[in-house]
Design an enzyme around this catalytic site. Structure first.
Site, PDB file in Angstrom:
ATOM      1  N   TYR A 205       5.955  16.182 -13.722  1.00 20.74           N
ATOM      2  CA  TYR A 205       5.968  15.294 -12.552  1.00 20.74           C
ATOM      3  C   TYR A 205       5.152  14.014 -12.759  1.00 20.74           C
ATOM      4  CZ  TYR A 205       6.764  14.180  -7.659  1.00 20.74           C
ATOM      5  OH  TYR A 205       7.198  13.580  -6.505  1.00 20.74           O
ATOM      6  N   GLY A 207       2.850  10.919 -12.860  1.00 22.14           N
ATOM      7  CA  GLY A 207       1.817  10.470 -13.781  1.00 22.14           C
ATOM      8  C   GLY A 207       1.417  11.510 -14.817  1.00 22.14           C
ATOM      9  N   LYS A 214      -0.133   6.195 -15.766  1.00 17.53           N
ATOM     10  CA  LYS A 214      -1.575   6.412 -15.563  1.00 17.53           C
ATOM     11  C   LYS A 214      -2.284   6.722 -16.882  1.00 17.53           C
ATOM     12  CE  LYS A 214      -0.744   5.966 -11.278  1.00 17.53           C
ATOM     13  NZ  LYS A 214      -1.372   5.212 -10.242  1.00 17.53           N
ATOM     14  N   HIS A 234      -6.171  -0.159 -11.245  1.00 20.04           N
ATOM     15  CA  HIS A 234      -5.177   0.477 -10.360  1.00 20.04           C
ATOM     16  C   HIS A 234      -4.904  -0.483  -9.191  1.00 20.04           C
ATOM     17  CE1 HIS A 234      -4.115   4.295  -7.783  1.00 20.04           C
ATOM     18  NE2 HIS A 234      -3.043   3.760  -8.301  1.00 20.04           N
ATOM     19  N   SER A 256      -4.480   6.126  -4.468  1.00 22.82           N
ATOM     20  CA  SER A 256      -3.106   6.610  -4.402  1.00 22.82           C
ATOM     21  C   SER A 256      -2.704   6.854  -2.943  1.00 22.82           C
ATOM     22  CB  SER A 256      -2.991   7.913  -5.179  1.00 22.82           C
ATOM     23  OG  SER A 256      -3.357   7.691  -6.514  1.00 22.82           O
ATOM     24  N   ALA A 257      -1.472   6.472  -2.628  1.00 25.20           N
ATOM     25  CA  ALA A 257      -0.907   6.675  -1.286  1.00 25.20           C
ATOM     26  C   ALA A 257      -1.704   5.966  -0.190  1.00 25.20           C
ATOM     27  CB  ALA A 257      -0.757   8.160  -0.971  1.00 25.20           C
ATOM     28  N   CYS A 258      -2.297   4.808  -0.525  1.00 31.60           N
ATOM     29  CA  CYS A 258      -3.060   4.047   0.466  1.00 31.60           C
ATOM     30  C   CYS A 258      -2.513   2.642   0.689  1.00 31.60           C
ATOM     31  CB  CYS A 258      -4.532   3.981   0.069  1.00 31.60           C
ATOM     32  SG  CYS A 258      -5.362   5.572   0.265  1.00 31.60           S
ATOM     33  N   LYS A 260      -0.567   0.305  -1.600  1.00 26.88           N
ATOM     34  CA  LYS A 260      -0.345  -0.773  -2.576  1.00 26.88           C
ATOM     35  C   LYS A 260       1.112  -1.243  -2.575  1.00 26.88           C
ATOM     36  CE  LYS A 260      -1.997   1.520  -6.046  1.00 26.88           C
ATOM     37  NZ  LYS A 260      -2.383   2.673  -5.232  1.00 26.88           N
ATOM     38  N   THR A 261       2.055  -0.296  -2.694  1.00 23.22           N
ATOM     39  CA  THR A 261       3.468  -0.685  -2.757  1.00 23.22           C
ATOM     40  C   THR A 261       3.853  -1.462  -1.502  1.00 23.22           C
ATOM     41  OG1 THR A 261       3.959   1.238  -4.121  1.00 23.22           O
ATOM     42  CG2 THR A 261       5.826   0.190  -3.033  1.00 23.22           C
ATOM     43  N   ASP A 281       1.204  -1.252  -8.725  1.00 20.63           N
ATOM     44  CA  ASP A 281       0.328  -0.119  -9.029  1.00 20.63           C
ATOM     45  C   ASP A 281      -0.738  -0.402 -10.088  1.00 20.63           C
ATOM     46  OD1 ASP A 281      -0.136   2.671  -8.286  1.00 20.63           O
ATOM     47  OD2 ASP A 281       0.455   3.193 -10.318  1.00 20.63           O
ATOM     48  N   ASN A 371       4.590  13.971  -1.159  1.00 22.64           N
ATOM     49  CA  ASN A 371       4.479  13.121  -2.355  1.00 22.64           C
ATOM     50  C   ASN A 371       5.852  12.929  -3.022  1.00 22.64           C
ATOM     51  OD1 ASN A 371       2.865  11.542  -4.181  1.00 22.64           O
ATOM     52  ND2 ASN A 371       2.974  13.205  -5.677  1.00 22.64           N
ATOM     53  N   ARG A 373       9.001  10.940  -4.225  1.00 26.95           N
ATOM     54  CA  ARG A 373       8.924   9.573  -4.745  1.00 26.95           C
ATOM     55  C   ARG A 373      10.284   9.037  -5.152  1.00 26.95           C
ATOM     56  NH1 ARG A 373       3.443   7.222  -5.935  1.00 26.95           N
ATOM     57  NH2 ARG A 373       2.042   8.796  -5.112  1.00 26.95           N
ATOM     58  N   ARG A 404      -8.235   4.526   3.031  1.00 30.74           N
ATOM     59  CA  ARG A 404      -7.949   5.046   4.370  1.00 30.74           C
ATOM     60  C   ARG A 404      -9.250   5.431   5.025  1.00 30.74           C
ATOM     61  NH1 ARG A 404      -2.655   7.209   5.457  1.00 30.74           N
ATOM     62  NH2 ARG A 404      -1.420   6.565   3.666  1.00 30.74           N
ATOM     63  N   TYR A 499       1.263  -2.958   7.887  1.00 22.43           N
ATOM     64  CA  TYR A 499       2.458  -3.466   7.202  1.00 22.43           C
ATOM     65  C   TYR A 499       2.508  -5.005   7.247  1.00 22.43           C
ATOM     66  CZ  TYR A 499       3.401   1.503   7.431  1.00 22.43           C
ATOM     67  OH  TYR A 499       3.290   2.863   7.306  1.00 22.43           O
ATOM     68  N   GLY A 500       3.611  -5.601   7.728  1.00 20.97           N
ATOM     69  CA  GLY A 500       3.752  -7.062   7.728  1.00 20.97           C
ATOM     70  C   GLY A 500       2.611  -7.775   8.439  1.00 20.97           C
TER      71      GLY A 500
HETATM   72  P1  GTP Z   1       0.553   5.253  -5.036  1.00 19.79           P
HETATM   73  O1  GTP Z   1       1.944   5.000  -5.507  1.00 19.79           O
HETATM   74  O2  GTP Z   1       0.243   6.702  -4.875  1.00 19.79           O
HETATM   75  O3  GTP Z   1      -0.482   4.577  -5.876  1.00 19.79           O
HETATM   76  O4  GTP Z   1       0.474   4.733  -3.497  1.00 19.79           O
HETATM   77  P2  GTP Z   1       0.381   3.275  -2.832  1.00 19.79           P
HETATM   78  O5  GTP Z   1      -1.043   2.827  -2.803  1.00 19.79           O
HETATM   79  O6  GTP Z   1       1.360   2.360  -3.451  1.00 19.79           O
HETATM   80  O7  GTP Z   1       0.786   3.581  -1.307  1.00 19.79           O
HETATM   81  P3  GTP Z   1       2.124   3.203  -0.506  1.00 19.79           P
HETATM   82  O8  GTP Z   1       2.294   1.732  -0.308  1.00 19.79           O
HETATM   83  O9  GTP Z   1       3.249   3.947  -1.095  1.00 19.79           O
HETATM   84  O10 GTP Z   1       1.780   3.821   0.915  1.00 19.79           O
HETATM   85  C1  GTP Z   1       1.502   5.187   1.113  1.00 19.79           C
HETATM   86  C2  GTP Z   1       1.672   5.559   2.558  1.00 19.79           C
HETATM   87  O11 GTP Z   1       0.845   4.743   3.384  1.00 19.79           O
HETATM   88  C3  GTP Z   1       3.105   5.370   3.061  1.00 19.79           C
HETATM   89  O12 GTP Z   1       3.464   6.470   3.865  1.00 19.79           O
HETATM   90  C4  GTP Z   1       3.022   4.114   3.888  1.00 19.79           C
HETATM   91  O13 GTP Z   1       3.979   4.086   4.917  1.00 19.79           O
HETATM   92  C5  GTP Z   1       1.604   4.153   4.424  1.00 19.79           C
HETATM   93  N1  GTP Z   1       1.101   2.767   4.690  1.00 19.79           N
HETATM   94  C6  GTP Z   1       1.147   1.715   3.842  1.00 19.79           C
HETATM   95  N2  GTP Z   1       0.658   0.589   4.424  1.00 19.79           N
HETATM   96  C7  GTP Z   1       0.289   0.942   5.672  1.00 19.79           C
HETATM   97  C8  GTP Z   1      -0.292   0.223   6.778  1.00 19.79           C
HETATM   98  O14 GTP Z   1      -0.566  -0.982   6.725  1.00 19.79           O
HETATM   99  N3  GTP Z   1      -0.550   0.954   7.907  1.00 19.79           N
HETATM  100  C9  GTP Z   1      -0.275   2.291   7.991  1.00 19.79           C
HETATM  101  N4  GTP Z   1      -0.568   2.920   9.120  1.00 19.79           N
HETATM  102  N5  GTP Z   1       0.287   2.999   6.976  1.00 19.79           N
HETATM  103  C10 GTP Z   1       0.560   2.333   5.841  1.00 19.79           C
HETATM  104  C1  SPV Z   2      -0.686   7.594  -7.963  1.00 18.40           C
HETATM  105  O1  SPV Z   2      -0.949   8.777  -7.686  1.00 18.40           O
HETATM  106  O2  SPV Z   2      -1.551   6.679  -7.864  1.00 18.40           O
HETATM  107  C2  SPV Z   2       0.683   7.227  -8.361  1.00 18.40           C
HETATM  108  C3  SPV Z   2       1.656   8.303  -8.621  1.00 18.40           C
HETATM  109  O3  SPV Z   2       0.974   6.042  -8.508  1.00 18.40           O
HETATM  110  S1  SPV Z   2       1.528   8.966 -10.217  1.00 18.40           S
HETATM  111  O4  SPV Z   2       2.331   8.151 -11.133  1.00 18.40           O
HETATM  112  O5  SPV Z   2       2.074  10.339 -10.156  1.00 18.40           O
HETATM  113  O6  SPV Z   2       0.162   8.960 -10.649  1.00 18.40           O
HETATM  114 MN    MN Z   3      -0.853   4.626  -7.983  1.00 16.08          MN
END
Ligand code: GTP
Ligand code: SPV
Ligand code: MN
Length: 590
Positions: A205, A207, A214, A234, A256-258, A260-261, A281, A371, A373, A404, A499-500
């Site tokens: 899976y 990374g 990573k 990162h 991660s999941a905070c 960036k995308t 990323d 998670n 993707r 977060r 978001y925006g």
């Molecule tokens: P990795 O790929 O793990 O490194 O994650 P990432 O940092 O790219 O996070 P990503 O942009 O995928 O967002 C992760 C989660 O956070 C998603 O469920 C988004 O919807 C949520 N999220 C992103 N930006 C915001 C925001 O500004 N407000 C809120 N409430 N949620 C957000």
């Molecule tokens: C992260 O966890 O920060 C990711 C997903 O971008 S992974 O490539 O699985 O590490």
């Molecule tokens: Mn990441």
């Protein structure tokens, strides 16, 4: 084995690994479309891939991983430097000889009945002086297909070029026929930074398995950057253009999941402002001839979090994944499309969850894994920057740190100077998310510069490296900001629309870069004056806004013992300057 490479080190290494793993045959990848289709076909025939409805999602496929193999596994991630101290207190360390002995036993014969794939690739534009070459050996056609999207697969390594060997097997003894992997106690994602070598076993899976990401571009590259005087971070990279056409380039580190995308490809809600994506990323950052920092995105695609992605939150991601996309652990609709929690529209009547079982609203658990993707080519992003593959990179005007934080941490504020910014990065903390398998979601953890799981050496030395970069840059050091989109109210609802609308925080950052607005000096740093934020058209009350911009000295005092504990781990490797920053922080909180 038929093929001979130009590069002798590559020939020797492939031979050695084939002898150890004993595959039925060896396939040499070239990155072509025919090869991609061949891999996908192999996976379709084996029942490992599901072809999505071509009318809804052309050339796109869904995979379901084994429930034991759904995210990065930090407990199995090893930094195997010669000395334990060089891996540092935040990494798991095993001595190289011992680890190699263990892993050789696991690799021995692990590819019997399988094909071994050899994938040469470039991280960064092919031929750019800033790029690094790698070769991944894997027994997973799913990994091959993903590497085609996430990296630039090439057909050989020039004789005079070095490359980073990235060894991977999904392993044996765990998972199932559709998703083979190893049992948890046999999984290792190992890094030998001094040798620039990666050995991963047991997981297929993300990374853990797509080793260019990573493992190479962060863990190994961060150590190379430390030695060679650059930075592997990162971080997302974006270009922001204001209504007057002035451009700003911002790089941001969020765990991660905070977000960036989402930030990297957002549609600003501020009229006339534009965001273009360079990376979502990872950033490789070097000093240019003019003394400023320049960043490139070493990746070629996005491996993004699916849940929460929608036309309402991230329309550009939705457009990016319309076709030619691999989905993993998403739910499947009755008409052959993917679905996840937070996507637009009504919940479809017929849904199959990420494990292949029928799913109805109200069922226990989620339809898509938290998670889950998508893997999609960066070039498909409607707001991809025309300079995203520019070999010299883009000049960085500001750095962001953020995580977060449900309470206490303001929407946006600025570090007083570089050293203070490094301090803020070093105490970056975030509530845990589903991107790592071991975490209790919601608990706070310190994740310095969002690099806790990705720093390939002693994090105390990494802090020192950041300070040194600032010393070299002097007046050219970009300002550093801290953001938090995730404050919640007493009812547990997000206080900021995010978001925006995050463009409003970015606009304030631009105004600070240009010296157009002043800021409030506080114990935690430089806070915006409420009247300096453009809030036209945002549905947030004045009271909420004031709450979002408070320094919260009293609440932050609770963190002092936690930071003390966090810092204590680094012992004598904690730079003296950061220890002093901490003392000043404590004094300022009163
Ligand atoms: P990795 O790929 O793990 O490194 O994650 P990432 O940092 O790219 O996070 P990503 O942009 O995928 O967002 C992760 C989660 O956070 C998603 O469920 C988004 O919807 C949520 N999220 C992103 N930006 C915001 C925001 O500004 N407000 C809120 N409430 N949620 C957000
Ligand atoms: C992260 O966890 O920060 C990711 C997903 O971008 S992974 O490539 O699985 O590490
Ligand atoms: Mn990441």
């Amino acid at each position: 084995m038929k093929r001979i490479f130009m590069n002798q080190k590559l020939n020797d290494w492939v031979k050695e690994m084939a002898e150890l793993c004993k595959p039925d045959d060896v396939y040499f990848c070239n990155g072509g479309k025919v090869e991609y289709d061949f891999m996908i076909n192999k996976l379709l025939v084996a029942g490992m891939a599901i072809r999505l409805n071509p009318k809804k999602r052309p050339n796109s496929y869904l995979f379901r991983s084994h429930p034991s193999d759904v995210a990065r596994l930090e407990k199995a991630t090893i930094i195997s430097s010669e000395n334990k101290d060089d891996a540092g207190p935040t990494n798991i360390w095993i001595a190289p000889d011992e680890l190699k002995r263990k892993m050789r036993a696991l690799y021995d014969g692990c590819m019997k009945g399988r094909t071994m794939f050899v994938i040469p690739f470039s991280m960064g534009p092919v031929g750019s002086p800033l790029s690094e070459l790698g070769v991944e050996i894997t027994d997973s056609p799913y990994v091959v297909a993903n590497m085609h999207i996430m990296t630039r697969v090439i057909s050989d390594i020039p004789a005079d070029k070095d490359f980073i060997p990235c060894m991977h097997s999904v392993g044996v003894g765990g998972g199932n026929a559709m998703w083979p992997c190893a049992p948890i106690e046999d999984k290792y994602i190992s890094h030998f930074p001094e040798e620039k070598l990666i050995w991963s076993y047991g997981s297929g899976y993300g990374g853990n398995a797509l080793l260019g990401k990573k493992c190479l571009a962060l863990r190994i590259a961060s150590y190379m950057a430390f030695q060679q005087g650059w930075m592997a971070e990162h971080m997302l990279i974006l270009r922001l253009t204001n209504p007057q056409g002035r451009r700003y380039h911002i790089a941001g580190a969020f765990p991660s999941a905070c977000g960036k995308t989402n930030l990297a490809m957002m549609n600003p809600s501020l009229p006339g402002w534009k965001v273009e994506c360079i990376g979502d990323d990872i950033a490789w950052i070097r000093r240019g001839p003019d003394g400023k920092l320049y960043a490139i995105n070493p990746e070629n695609g996005f491996f993004g979090v699916a849940p929460g992605t929608s036309y309402a939150t991230n329309p550009n991601a939705m457009e990016t994944i319309k076709e030619n996309t691999i989905f993993t652990n998403c739910a499947l609709t009755g008409d052959g499309d993917v679905w996840w929690e937070g996507i637009d529209g009504e919940i479809p009547l017929s849904l199959t969850d990420w494990q292949g079982n029928p799913w109805k609203p109200g069922n226990n658990g989620e339809a898509a894994h938290a998670n889950a993707r998508f893997t999609a080519p960066a070039a498909q992003c409607p707001v991809i920057c025309k300079d995203w593959e520019n070999p010299t990179g883009v000049p960085i005007d500001a750095f962001l740190f953020g995580g977060r934080r449900e309470s206490a941490v303001p929407l946006v504020f600025q570090a007083r100077d570089w050293n203070h910014g490094v301090f803020l990065g070093s105490i970056l903390a975030s509530e845990k998310t589903a991107a790592d398998l071991d975490k209790k979601i919601g608990e706070l953890r310190y994740d310095p510069m969002a690099m806790l799981p990705f720093c390939g050496y002693n994090m105390g030395d990494y802090f020192g490296h950041w300070l040194k970069i600032g010393d070299i840059l002097k007046g050219d050091a970009p300002p550093i900001f801290y953001v938090n989109w995730f404050r919640k109210d007493a009812a547990g609802k997000f206080m900021w629309p995010g978001y925006g609308h995050n463009s409003r925080a970015l606009k304030w950052i631009c105004d600070r870069i240009d010296g157009h607005v002043s800021a409030e000096e506080t114990a935690i740093g430089l806070l915006p004056k409420i009247e300096d934020l453009d809030l036209s058209g945002v549905n947030v009350s004045g009271e909420t806004m004031r709450e979002l911009l408070r320094p919260h000295r009293a609440l932050r005092r609770h963190e002092i013992p936690l930071i003390a504990q966090h810092y204590k781990k680094f012992g004598s490797r904690l730079p003296e300057r950061l220890a002093r920053q901490f003392i000043e922080f404590v004094a300022a909180l009163g």
